[in-house]
Scaffold this motif. Sequence first.
Motif, short mmCIF file in Angstrom:
data_model
loop_
_atom_site.label_atom_id
_atom_site.label_comp_id
_atom_site.label_asym_id
_atom_site.label_seq_id
_atom_site.Cartn_x
_atom_site.Cartn_y
_atom_site.Cartn_z
N UNK A 1 68.96 -3.96 -38.37
CA UNK A 1 69.89 -4.24 -39.46
C UNK A 1 69.48 -3.53 -40.76
N UNK A 2 68.23 -3.13 -40.86
CA UNK A 2 67.77 -2.51 -42.10
C UNK A 2 66.79 -1.38 -41.80
N UNK A 3 67.10 -0.58 -40.79
CA UNK A 3 66.17 0.48 -40.38
C UNK A 3 65.86 1.46 -41.51
N UNK A 4 66.89 1.90 -42.21
CA UNK A 4 66.69 2.91 -43.25
C UNK A 4 65.76 2.40 -44.34
N UNK A 5 66.01 1.17 -44.83
CA UNK A 5 65.18 0.61 -45.89
C UNK A 5 63.75 0.35 -45.42
N UNK A 6 63.63 -0.24 -44.23
CA UNK A 6 62.30 -0.56 -43.72
C UNK A 6 61.46 0.70 -43.49
N UNK A 7 62.10 1.74 -42.99
CA UNK A 7 61.36 2.97 -42.76
C UNK A 7 60.85 3.56 -44.06
N UNK A 8 61.66 3.47 -45.10
CA UNK A 8 61.23 3.97 -46.40
C UNK A 8 60.05 3.16 -46.93
N UNK A 9 60.09 1.85 -46.70
CA UNK A 9 59.01 0.97 -47.16
C UNK A 9 57.72 1.29 -46.41
N UNK A 10 57.78 1.35 -45.09
CA UNK A 10 56.58 1.62 -44.30
C UNK A 10 56.04 3.03 -44.57
N UNK A 11 56.92 3.97 -44.81
CA UNK A 11 56.46 5.32 -45.09
C UNK A 11 55.60 5.34 -46.36
N UNK A 12 55.99 4.55 -47.37
CA UNK A 12 55.22 4.52 -48.61
C UNK A 12 53.82 3.97 -48.40
N UNK A 13 53.63 3.20 -47.31
CA UNK A 13 52.31 2.68 -47.00
C UNK A 13 51.54 3.59 -46.07
N UNK A 14 52.20 4.08 -45.02
CA UNK A 14 51.51 4.89 -44.01
C UNK A 14 51.12 6.26 -44.52
N UNK A 15 51.87 6.82 -45.45
CA UNK A 15 51.54 8.15 -45.96
C UNK A 15 50.27 8.12 -46.81
N UNK A 16 49.68 6.96 -47.00
CA UNK A 16 48.42 6.84 -47.72
C UNK A 16 47.22 7.01 -46.77
N UNK A 17 47.50 7.50 -45.56
CA UNK A 17 46.41 7.79 -44.62
C UNK A 17 46.09 6.66 -43.67
N UNK A 18 47.11 5.85 -43.33
CA UNK A 18 46.91 4.69 -42.47
C UNK A 18 47.68 4.84 -41.17
N UNK A 19 47.09 4.38 -40.08
CA UNK A 19 47.79 4.36 -38.79
C UNK A 19 48.72 3.16 -38.76
N UNK A 20 49.61 3.14 -37.76
CA UNK A 20 50.51 1.98 -37.57
C UNK A 20 50.35 1.44 -36.16
N UNK A 21 50.27 0.13 -36.07
CA UNK A 21 50.16 -0.54 -34.77
C UNK A 21 51.29 -1.56 -34.63
N UNK A 22 52.16 -1.35 -33.64
CA UNK A 22 53.25 -2.29 -33.35
C UNK A 22 52.74 -3.41 -32.47
N UNK A 23 52.90 -4.64 -32.95
CA UNK A 23 52.40 -5.80 -32.21
C UNK A 23 53.37 -6.30 -31.16
N UNK A 24 54.62 -5.88 -31.21
CA UNK A 24 55.63 -6.35 -30.27
C UNK A 24 55.73 -5.37 -29.09
N UNK A 25 55.25 -5.77 -27.90
CA UNK A 25 55.31 -4.86 -26.75
C UNK A 25 56.73 -4.46 -26.37
#
Length: 387
Positions: free
Chosen positions: A244-268
């Motif tokens: 429902x909010x893919x565009x906004x959420x991606x922008x939010x996560x990008x602002x965090x991950x581009x700081x040199x952090x990996x991402x781990x999805x907890x939902x299989x």
Amino acid sequence: MRVNLPSITAPRIQDFDKKSLAAGLGLVVFFYLSLYFYSLVNAAGTYEKMESVLASHKVLLYTPEEERTSEETHKDHAQAPEPEADPETALIKSPVSGLFEETDYGKLPLLRQHDGMTSFAAYKRPSPPLDSKKPAIAILLTDIGLSPKNAKAALESIPAEICLLLSPYAQSPETWRELSRKKGHETWLNIPAESKNISHADPGPAALLIRDDVDSNRNRLYWSMARTTGYVGLSSFLDDSFLMAQKNFRAVFQSGLERGLAYLELNPAAADYLQGVTLKAGVPGLKADMWIVRPQGENSFESLEKTAREKGYALGVMPAYPQQTKMLELWLKSLNQKGFVLVPVSSLAEIQKGGTVGTSGHAETLTPHHLDTSDHIEPEPPQTALH
């Protein structure tokens, strides 16, 4: 003289009561039926109004009263002994110079300018030697810090290769991060997010919300990220409501991950919502294979082993509850005999690409150090409000 008086017949009490009772019951039934049908018609609209109001309010995370009574609310923190540091496995103290910046939120991760070093590369635990014939298994324990007693018990009993997921809602995430690294554990940071089960599973006041704008959600993300340092990546549980909010959420996560952090999805079961974001940011993207709830059967160590044999590696997630921790201890005793190798979660980033896992990196960031009294970093005063 005889007087004929008119006879007066009083109504029978029994007849009078029955009529009144029937009338009263009828009114009550009519009232509740009307209320039921009204709620049925207007429930959806009412829920949406309430949800939008709740999502837009300023949320107070910590009050002065809560700070003054922290000792009373966390008695088990003082009762449980502090885990002893292991100089042989301890990871370097964080934050490393050049890998953070001071902001209004607190310390936030940052790419180091002179050599491009990232928090993922600096703070991850070096992988043990790998044998191509042995499938690799990684385990992540969640909710570290929410229960000080459970966290300390886990730190005393699990090997250094087990990784820990810090909660931003812990009273002192800084303390738990430092204790974890002293014991050699790689740490990740949980980012709460709204899910379709929000009415049954409250993600807390710092959760990313579907109906909020990018700035509001980024504010919550940065608040969580500034609660501590020294973590290798962000982790979250995303489901279909994310669509429902893919565009906004991606922008939010990008602002965090581009700081040199990996991402781990907890939902299989989640789709690869953030794959494009991790690729753009040039950071690893990982995904849990399953949540472990039992030794055998579905969602178990047995099924995790099967997955590892099939694809060469597997990642299991489980909460740091006493019963789960004991179950993990028992399973680990036979892991090597079964032909598996236990690795940190970060090692899977190279394994899944078919690369060779090693300990390459800057000596300043990857070499274990000798511990002393100055290694323990006291937690900074938490932010008082979330806007």
